[in-house]
Scaffold this motif. Structure first.
Motif, mmCIF file in Angstrom:
data_model
loop_
_atom_site.group_PDB
_atom_site.id
_atom_site.type_symbol
_atom_site.label_atom_id
_atom_site.label_comp_id
_atom_site.label_asym_id
_atom_site.label_seq_id
_atom_site.Cartn_x
_atom_site.Cartn_y
_atom_site.Cartn_z
ATOM 1 N N VAL A 141 -3.349 3.907 -1.573
ATOM 2 C CA VAL A 141 -3.772 3.269 -2.499
ATOM 3 C C VAL A 141 -3.533 1.781 -1.890
ATOM 4 C CG1 VAL A 141 -3.626 2.349 -5.062
ATOM 5 C CG2 VAL A 141 -3.853 4.935 -4.383
ATOM 6 N N SER A 142 -4.440 0.838 -2.144
ATOM 7 C CA SER A 142 -3.961 -0.634 -1.596
ATOM 8 C C SER A 142 -2.899 -1.306 -2.636
ATOM 9 C CB SER A 142 -5.405 -1.477 -1.749
ATOM 10 O OG SER A 142 -5.694 -1.647 -3.026
ATOM 11 N N ILE A 154 -8.065 6.158 3.766
ATOM 12 C CA ILE A 154 -7.459 7.156 4.355
ATOM 13 C C ILE A 154 -6.858 6.375 5.726
ATOM 14 C CG2 ILE A 154 -7.666 9.253 5.732
ATOM 15 C CD1 ILE A 154 -9.879 10.135 3.836
ATOM 16 N N LYS A 155 -5.599 6.581 5.829
ATOM 17 C CA LYS A 155 -4.800 6.203 6.905
ATOM 18 C C LYS A 155 -3.812 7.174 7.404
ATOM 19 C CE LYS A 155 -1.821 2.217 7.896
ATOM 20 N NZ LYS A 155 -1.053 1.204 7.323
ATOM 21 N N TYR A 156 -4.097 7.603 8.491
ATOM 22 C CA TYR A 156 -3.009 8.606 9.246
ATOM 23 C C TYR A 156 -3.037 9.896 8.507
ATOM 24 C CZ TYR A 156 -0.585 4.481 10.608
ATOM 25 O OH TYR A 156 -0.293 3.198 11.313
ATOM 26 N N ASP A 182 0.729 -1.224 -0.152
ATOM 27 C CA ASP A 182 -0.273 -0.177 -0.012
ATOM 28 C C ASP A 182 0.828 1.249 0.104
ATOM 29 O OD1 ASP A 182 -1.743 -1.980 0.386
ATOM 30 O OD2 ASP A 182 -2.655 -1.236 2.264
ATOM 31 N N LEU A 183 0.544 2.273 -0.836
ATOM 32 C CA LEU A 183 1.245 3.313 -0.876
ATOM 33 C C LEU A 183 0.279 4.635 -0.861
ATOM 34 C CD1 LEU A 183 3.701 2.486 -3.942
ATOM 35 C CD2 LEU A 183 4.494 2.501 -1.514
ATOM 36 N N PRO A 184 0.863 5.688 -0.339
ATOM 37 C CA PRO A 184 0.079 6.975 -0.298
ATOM 38 C C PRO A 184 0.367 7.662 -1.640
ATOM 39 C CG PRO A 184 2.141 7.191 1.015
ATOM 40 C CD PRO A 184 2.050 5.654 0.501
#
Length: 176
Positions: A142-143, A135-137, A100-102
């Motif tokens: 994107v998975s 959304i994380k942190y 997973d990457l921002p």
């Protein structure tokens, strides 16, 4: 391994002699296949004999002669050629690992603008029936499935570059 291109192109692939000359001329112009040719002097009459690598001829048959998207054909060729090399070296089939990457990192990873990444992720979302962004942190991620799709189906040039580098590393193992 080098072979006589005339035998392969004219006899096995049913090309005329004129088509054979055009193909060899086209391959020689391509910088990628510059090292695919080997020249030696004939012991019979002193003429120069040209040989070409088998990989170059297979690539020409699998990519140049087939109809379709050139990048897709090139990816298919590289993936099958890599499998042959891995089988020859008796190593497990190595596949690219995705995580997973921002969204912000995707711009630097693919060397694309913010708008290009936005368009790509929107097309990715339309391709799948479920959302691959979350959304994380406080950041949009994107998975790994989405990153794989972007790499292998949308930004294919980066994936082709990875496959070519991996193929070269496998070939260097064989030559050593």
């Amino acid at each position: 391994m080098y072979v006589d291109p005339y035998n392969i192109l004219c006899k096995e692939l049913s090309f005329s002699y004129q088509e054979h000359l055009k193909i060899i001329k086209k391959l020689k112009r391509s910088s990628k296949w510059y090292n695919a040719f080997s020249y030696r002097e004939s012991t019979v009459d002193g003429s120069i004999i040209t040989s070409v690598s088998i990989e170059c001829l297979i690539w020409f048959r699998e990519v140049e002669l087939k109809k379709g998207n050139p990048k897709d054909l090139k990816i298919k060729f590289l993936e099958s050629y890599i499998e042959v090399l891995e089988d020859y070296l008796k190593i497990p089939h190595e596949r690219m690992e995705y995580c997973d990457l921002p969204l912000k990192y995707l711009r630097t990873h693919f060397n694309k603008t913010k708008s290009a990444i936005g368009v790509a992720t929107n097309r990715m979302e339309k391709h799948f029936s479920y959302s691959l962004k979350y959304i994380k942190y406080g950041k949009v991620y994107v998975s790994s499935i989405g990153v794989k799709w972007l790499n292998e189906k949308y930004f294919r040039t980066k994936y082709i570059e990875y496959l070519e580098n991996y193929k070269d590393s496998l070939e260097s193992r064989i030559s050593n």
